[in-house]
Design an enzyme around this catalytic site. Structure first.
Site, PDB file in Angstrom:
ATOM      1  N   ASP A  44       0.544  -1.373   0.050  1.00 24.06           N
ATOM      2  CA  ASP A  44      -0.260  -0.102  -0.036  1.00 24.06           C
ATOM      3  C   ASP A  44       0.502   1.468  -0.094  1.00 24.06           C
ATOM      4  O   ASP A  44       2.106   1.521   0.752  1.00 24.06           O
ATOM      5  CB  ASP A  44      -1.219   0.089   0.812  1.00 24.06           C
ATOM      6  N   TYR A  49       2.100  10.317   0.077  1.00 26.16           N
ATOM      7  CA  TYR A  49       3.254   9.603   0.494  1.00 26.16           C
ATOM      8  C   TYR A  49       4.395  10.098   0.202  1.00 26.16           C
ATOM      9  O   TYR A  49       5.669   9.264   1.034  1.00 26.16           O
ATOM     10  CB  TYR A  49       3.235   8.293   1.110  1.00 26.16           C
ATOM     11  N   HIS A 107      -7.707   9.130  -1.761  1.00 25.72           N
ATOM     12  CA  HIS A 107      -7.089   9.200  -0.648  1.00 25.72           C
ATOM     13  C   HIS A 107      -8.189   9.718   1.202  1.00 25.72           C
ATOM     14  O   HIS A 107      -8.167   9.519   1.924  1.00 25.72           O
ATOM     15  CB  HIS A 107      -5.822   9.721  -0.552  1.00 25.72           C
ATOM     16  N   SER A 184      -3.402   1.869   9.772  1.00 31.60           N
ATOM     17  CA  SER A 184      -2.936   1.856  11.079  1.00 31.60           C
ATOM     18  C   SER A 184      -3.864   1.099  11.339  1.00 31.60           C
ATOM     19  O   SER A 184      -4.262   1.173  12.741  1.00 31.60           O
ATOM     20  CB  SER A 184      -3.496   3.606  11.882  1.00 31.60           C
ATOM     21  N   LYS A 227       2.553  -1.353   9.253  1.00 32.96           N
ATOM     22  CA  LYS A 227       3.409  -0.874   8.666  1.00 32.96           C
ATOM     23  C   LYS A 227       4.404  -1.450   9.142  1.00 32.96           C
ATOM     24  O   LYS A 227       4.332  -1.334  10.642  1.00 32.96           O
ATOM     25  CB  LYS A 227       3.503   0.611   8.501  1.00 32.96           C
TER      26      LYS A 227
END
Ligand SMILES: NC(=O)c1ccc[n+]([C@@H]2O[C@H](COP(=O)([O-])OP(=O)(O)OC[C@H]3O[C@@H](n4cnc5c(N)ncnc54)[C@H](OP(=O)(O)O)[C@@H]3O)[C@@H](O)[C@H]2O)c1
Length: 261
Positions: A44, A49, A107, A184, A227
């Site tokens: 992702d 980013y 987004h 998250s 992540k």
């Protein structure tokens, strides 16, 4: 280790993906390369980013075939206009060094009219073959329903860890057979300190992170994209397919939710 594959509308998506926010420069590239070598096949990223080039390099360096990786990127609202949308997606593909992504998302929602235009442009990216699937991120349930009236939405990506209550949204996406991607998923590390998660970690002889990710992936139609900059975390987060959380413990984790859906 075997992985869970989501089968949604004839598509197969690895339920466990790899989040790349803040993975930049050569260190970030190495973390993504490592994740691919360890077996992650779902990555992702986002225009916002500033690391699509890093993700593209890592994919190239990994030696893993493009077609074996499910790549998601996202268009930032400042590019939601007719002039900017398509060039921004072309820019993302160029930086990623691929001809298409698997999933392209808006987004964040913008105002109603701008979001409507962006959803039409997102749909156009399907016919241009810039992406195989499309979706939205950070949309409310009402905004998701509005987007579905314009384009064939496959996925909604929302913040989802044990702290979030998405009962209504989860019910809806299963009815519609959509994918919900949990971003998250570890609440940026915060939820790992919860006493309940620590207790369950001891009970199942798994790390706190493994308990949380397993809880997410035991839910139908849910993918998660933790992540991990560190190799230790990256590997640890993959080792969640050899145990099962009981129905009772699943409910205890759901009870950590802080907001109402
Ligand atoms: N659509 C959106 O608006 C949106 C918003 C935010 C995020 N996202 C996506 O979701 C991805 C994940 O979210 P996130 O990065 O915000 O947070 P997250 O995945 O919930 O948490 C990442 C943090 O948890 C740590 N961690 C990972 N595995 C661990 C383990 N096994 N044990 C202990 N700590 C561990 C990481 O440390 P190390 O890095 O040191 O390993 C990092 O500090 C992002 O990278 C991005 O791709 C999307």
């Amino acid at each position: 280790m075997r992985q869970k594959i989501l089968e949604i509308n004839g598509e197969e998506v690895p339920a466990l993906g790899f989040g790349t926010y803040k993975l930049t420069s050569r260190d970030g590239e190495k973390a993504i390369e490592y994740a691919l070598s360890a077996g992650y096949r779902h990555v992702d990223t986002a225009e916002f980013y500033g690391n699509e080039d890093v993700v593209g390099n890592a994919i190239k360096n990994s030696g893993v075939s493009r077609k074996d990786i499910f790549i998601t990127t996202k268009v930032w609202p400042s590019n939601f206009s007719k002039q900017s949308f398509i060039p921004s997606v072309q820019g993302s593909l160029k930086k990623l060094k691929v001809a298409y992504v698997d999933l392209l998302l808006l987004h964040w929602p913008s105002d109603e009219n701008t979001t409507h235009i962006a959803t039409e442009l997102l749909y156009k990216c399907l016919s241009l073959q810039y992406t195989r699937l499309i979706g939205v991120s950070n949309f409310s349930l009402d905004q998701l329903i509005a987007a579905q009236k314009i384009a064939p939405v496959f996925c909604t990506q929302v913040e989802y860890s044990p702290y979030n209550n998405h009962k209504k949204l989860l019910y809806y996406i299963r009815e519609e057979n959509l994918m919900l991607t949990a971003y998250s998923p570890l609440a940026r590390g915060e939820v790992l300190k919860e006493p309940l998660i620590k207790r369950l970690s001891e009970k199942y002889n798994k790390s706190a992170s493994q308990v949380v990710l397993r809880w997410l992936l035991q839910q139908d139609n849910v993918a998660a994209i933790p992540k991990a900059g560190s190799e230790k975390h990256s590997i640890e987060n993959m080792q969640i397919f050899d145990f099962e959380i009981s129905a009772e413990d699943m409910q205890q984790i759901f009870a950590l939710a802080r907001n109402n859906s």
